[in-house]
Design a protein around this motif. Structure first.
Motif, PDB file in Angstrom:
ATOM      1  N   LEU A 140     -20.415 -59.176  90.266  1.00 52.25           N
ATOM      2  CA  LEU A 140     -21.987 -59.481  89.964  1.00 52.25           C
ATOM      3  C   LEU A 140     -22.894 -58.657  90.859  1.00 52.25           C
ATOM      4  O   LEU A 140     -24.093 -59.021  90.591  1.00 52.25           O
ATOM      5  CB  LEU A 140     -21.958 -61.060  89.808  1.00 52.25           C
ATOM      6  CG  LEU A 140     -21.333 -61.740  89.148  1.00 52.25           C
ATOM      7  CD1 LEU A 140     -21.513 -63.197  89.335  1.00 52.25           C
ATOM      8  CD2 LEU A 140     -21.329 -61.468  87.748  1.00 52.25           C
ATOM      9  N   GLY A 141     -22.471 -57.893  91.442  1.00 51.75           N
ATOM     10  CA  GLY A 141     -23.588 -56.916  92.215  1.00 51.75           C
ATOM     11  C   GLY A 141     -23.780 -57.625  93.606  1.00 51.75           C
ATOM     12  O   GLY A 141     -24.764 -57.172  94.217  1.00 51.75           O
ATOM     13  N   VAL A 142     -23.280 -58.665  93.991  1.00 54.52           N
ATOM     14  CA  VAL A 142     -23.576 -59.736  95.114  1.00 54.52           C
ATOM     15  C   VAL A 142     -23.303 -58.577  96.230  1.00 54.52           C
ATOM     16  O   VAL A 142     -22.053 -58.087  96.536  1.00 54.52           O
ATOM     17  CB  VAL A 142     -23.154 -60.862  95.461  1.00 54.52           C
ATOM     18  CG1 VAL A 142     -23.077 -61.480  96.529  1.00 54.52           C
ATOM     19  CG2 VAL A 142     -23.260 -61.786  94.029  1.00 54.52           C
ATOM     20  N   LEU A 143     -24.121 -58.594  97.034  1.00 54.82           N
ATOM     21  CA  LEU A 143     -23.705 -57.498  98.272  1.00 54.82           C
ATOM     22  C   LEU A 143     -22.951 -57.800  99.299  1.00 54.82           C
ATOM     23  O   LEU A 143     -23.293 -58.149 100.844  1.00 54.82           O
ATOM     24  CB  LEU A 143     -24.948 -56.939  98.923  1.00 54.82           C
ATOM     25  CG  LEU A 143     -25.695 -55.776  98.158  1.00 54.82           C
ATOM     26  CD1 LEU A 143     -27.022 -55.393  98.873  1.00 54.82           C
ATOM     27  CD2 LEU A 143     -24.830 -54.602  98.146  1.00 54.82           C
ATOM     28  N   SER A 173     -18.290 -59.203  94.038  1.00 51.47           N
ATOM     29  CA  SER A 173     -18.926 -57.970  93.856  1.00 51.47           C
ATOM     30  C   SER A 173     -18.905 -57.362  92.348  1.00 51.47           C
ATOM     31  O   SER A 173     -19.752 -56.545  92.196  1.00 51.47           O
ATOM     32  CB  SER A 173     -17.971 -57.078  94.843  1.00 51.47           C
ATOM     33  OG  SER A 173     -16.558 -56.959  94.283  1.00 51.47           O
ATOM     34  N   LEU A 198     -28.074 -64.452  91.126  1.00 53.46           N
ATOM     35  CA  LEU A 198     -26.398 -64.052  90.748  1.00 53.46           C
ATOM     36  C   LEU A 198     -25.844 -64.520  91.869  1.00 53.46           C
ATOM     37  O   LEU A 198     -24.554 -64.950  91.573  1.00 53.46           O
ATOM     38  CB  LEU A 198     -26.419 -62.783  90.668  1.00 53.46           C
ATOM     39  CG  LEU A 198     -26.887 -62.035  89.220  1.00 53.46           C
ATOM     40  CD1 LEU A 198     -27.078 -60.497  89.214  1.00 53.46           C
ATOM     41  CD2 LEU A 198     -25.692 -62.392  88.179  1.00 53.46           C
ATOM     42  N   GLN A 217     -18.616 -55.305  97.943  1.00 51.43           N
ATOM     43  CA  GLN A 217     -19.380 -54.437  97.094  1.00 51.43           C
ATOM     44  C   GLN A 217     -20.098 -53.442  97.928  1.00 51.43           C
ATOM     45  O   GLN A 217     -20.296 -52.281  97.637  1.00 51.43           O
ATOM     46  CB  GLN A 217     -20.442 -55.501  96.586  1.00 51.43           C
ATOM     47  CG  GLN A 217     -21.622 -54.572  95.994  1.00 51.43           C
ATOM     48  CD  GLN A 217     -21.212 -54.131  94.641  1.00 51.43           C
ATOM     49  OE1 GLN A 217     -20.243 -54.274  94.094  1.00 51.43           O
ATOM     50  NE2 GLN A 217     -22.125 -53.381  93.996  1.00 51.43           N
TER      51      GLN A 217
END
Lengths: 263, 266
Positions: free
Chosen positions: B211-214, B209, B132, B218
């Protein structure tokens, strides 16, 4: 007293689970990629002290992994992306207190429920104009905050208001923290949340927020899988055995009663 | 270039104010256990934010340059296709582009890769093997290439026609004209708005964030959800972004001044 009971129960059920485990499927260490967001305490969240991901669902998944012999690999996702990502097979399983809902079943498969949660009404600490859902609904000046697509949003629309999803009395926010801030500064008058998170916010607000009224309806949480996933029956079998031997109840006690959020 | 002499003389009062506020917030962070905890956890996201920003900016600049050259192409089809791309991409919100790239373009790319790979005997890959974070980087690259191509186009067009004619008269070929005459002059027009886009991308990288990318954002979202301290957490998030963007702005100013000084001494 409670602790003694829990220990005793664990001992008794521990034996029982040994017997039950023999009936559970063995997936031979198969790798299962699990999507988590870590933004839903106490189910899954970042321990404010250590920065590690912890919570009810992590404990439950570890136990499931042990019972049906799978290797769990966690990957971070966000709530917005989780259902589409699981649906297209990016992950084998998604967990973040996802309410089992008909419309979501068109996209993903659900496990059986592993937890039931109640919805609570959060209002400002000095709110005196209404103290239940009917009182809120009666005055068209009162506004509610919600995140689109979440269960609190649908309960606000269908159980409190008139069933119109475009009702201007609902102000939409990107995440729940923003909704709570809007409530604290008076932009809105009400926000719904499941009881655990609601208690966490109220505790952390030092009197700025309170919970009013009776719990509104219940929601069942399930894990989500890509359509047609072969994992579902095995996970369901593990959930059933954990329900039967009291493991789920023990997790509820650990995370909902004994663990103190926001401190 | 006359206006620029002013900001050489202005004492940067704004910077002094920023530094004072920064010192105050920094002291808060050190003095409060809660802030310190938040900062410690958030630092883990800084590397991701910087990585995403630098990689997507580099790729966007390369694509942007190609698009700018395409816009000045002698072929109508190339000019129209570039125009189409720039106008469409520039008009779509980045958050929408992110979701398109992640859940429509990426699966399609994987399918294409498997189709082509099949012919030369490569094992098929699954969509999930396309991380991702790279889908996010591609989306930011697409989004920013449109803006950056306009910056390049303006810079290239600002080079006087006579310069190109002179280069031709000297017998330089197309690539030499571009490398030795056009680009060195264009870069001075390009630098300030390009730097501006870079600073903007540092902030816009926070959109990954979804897409959940840390990244920092996020992580901030996750921390605020766990400690229920929304304001404190986002104060620290803002502080981190400000530190990155302001130090970047200062570095860019220095670099612009350097280019300008070089111009006057030449």
């Amino acid at each position: 007293m409670k602790t003694i009971f829990t220990v005793a129960a664990a001992a008794v059920f521990g034996l029982a689970s040994g017997a039950l485990a023999a009936d559970l499927p063995d997936l031979g260490g198969q790798e299962v990629v699990v999507a988590t967001e870590n933004a839903y305490p106490p189910l899954q969240f970042m321990d404010p002290k250590t920065g590690n991901a912890i919570g009810w669902e992590y404990d439950a998944m570890a136990e499931i992994a042990k019972r049906i012999n799978i290797t769990v690999v966690y990957e971070n996702s966000s709530w917005d992306a989780m259902i589409p990502a699981v649906s297209e097979g990016q992950y084998d399983l998604g967990m973040t207190g996802i309410t089992i809902r008909e419309d979501r079943m068109e996209k993903v498969d659900f496990s059986d429920k592993y937890l039931t949660s109640q919805m609570r009404m959060i209002v400002a600490g000095d709110e005196s104009r209404f103290d239940d859902a009917a009182g809120f609904a009666a005055n068209s000046d009162f506004l509610a905050a919600a995140q689109p697509g979440t269960t609190p949003f649908y309960v606000t629309v269908y159980d409190i208001l008139d069933g119109d999803e475009a009702n201007p009395r609902i102000k939409l926010f990107e995440n729940f923290g923003a909704a709570i801030q809007a409530l604290r500064v008076g932009d809105v008058d009400l926000a719904l949340s499941d009881s655990t998170a609601a208690n966490g916010y109220v505790t952390a607000s030092n009197g700025g927020l309170k919970i009013v009224g009776e719990p509104l309806g219940t929601e069942d949480f399930g894990f989500i899988f890509p359509k047609g996933s072969k994992l579902v029956p095995s996970i369901n079998a593990a959930i059933a055995s954990m329900e039967a031997d009291g493991t789920l109840e023990a997790l509820n006690t650990k995370w909902f009663l004994d663990y103190k959020l926001g401190q | 270039m006359a206006a620029s002499s002013n900001d050489k003389e202005d004492f940067p009062w704004w910077l002094a104010a920023v530094v004072l506020i920064g010192l105050y917030l920094g002291w808060q962070v050190v003095a409060s256990e809660l802030y310190l905890q938040i900062l410690t956890t958030l630092t883990k996201g800084i590397k991701t934010t910087i990585f995403v920003t630098i990689v997507s900016f580099t790729l966007a600049s390369l694509l942007g340059l190609l698009l700018a050259l395409g816009a000045g192409s002698k072929w109508l089809v190339v000019r129209q296709v570039t125009r189409f791309y720039v106008e469409v991409v520039r008009g779509v919100p980045i958050i929408v582009l992110l979701l398109y790239v992640a859940f429509a373009l990426a699966p399609a790319l994987v399918e294409l890769r498997n189709y082509l790979g099949d012919m030369i005997g490569l094992e098929p890959i699954r969509t999930r093997q396309f991380p991702l974070i790279w889908r996010a980087i591609i989306a930011l690259m697409v989004a920013y290439s449109a803006f950056i191509s306009e910056v390049f186009r303006a810079g290239l067009q600002a080079v006087e026609e006579g310069q190109i004619e002179a280069a031709k008269a000297l017998g330089l070929n197309g690539w030499q004209q571009f490398r030795l005459v056009i680009f060195p002059q264009a870069i001075r027009t390009i630098m300030p708005p390009l730097g501006n886009d870079f600073v903007a991308l540092v902030k816009d990288s926070s959109l990954v964030s979804v897409l959940g990318v840390l990244d920092v954002t996020q992580l901030g979202k996750v921390i605020a959800a766990g400690n229920f301290r929304y304001f404190e957490t986002y104060n620290v998030v803002a502080l981190i972004y400000l530190t990155m963007t302001i130090s970047l702005s200062l570095a860019l100013r220095r670099f612009e001044r350097h280019l300008r000084d070089k111009e006057t001494t030449e």
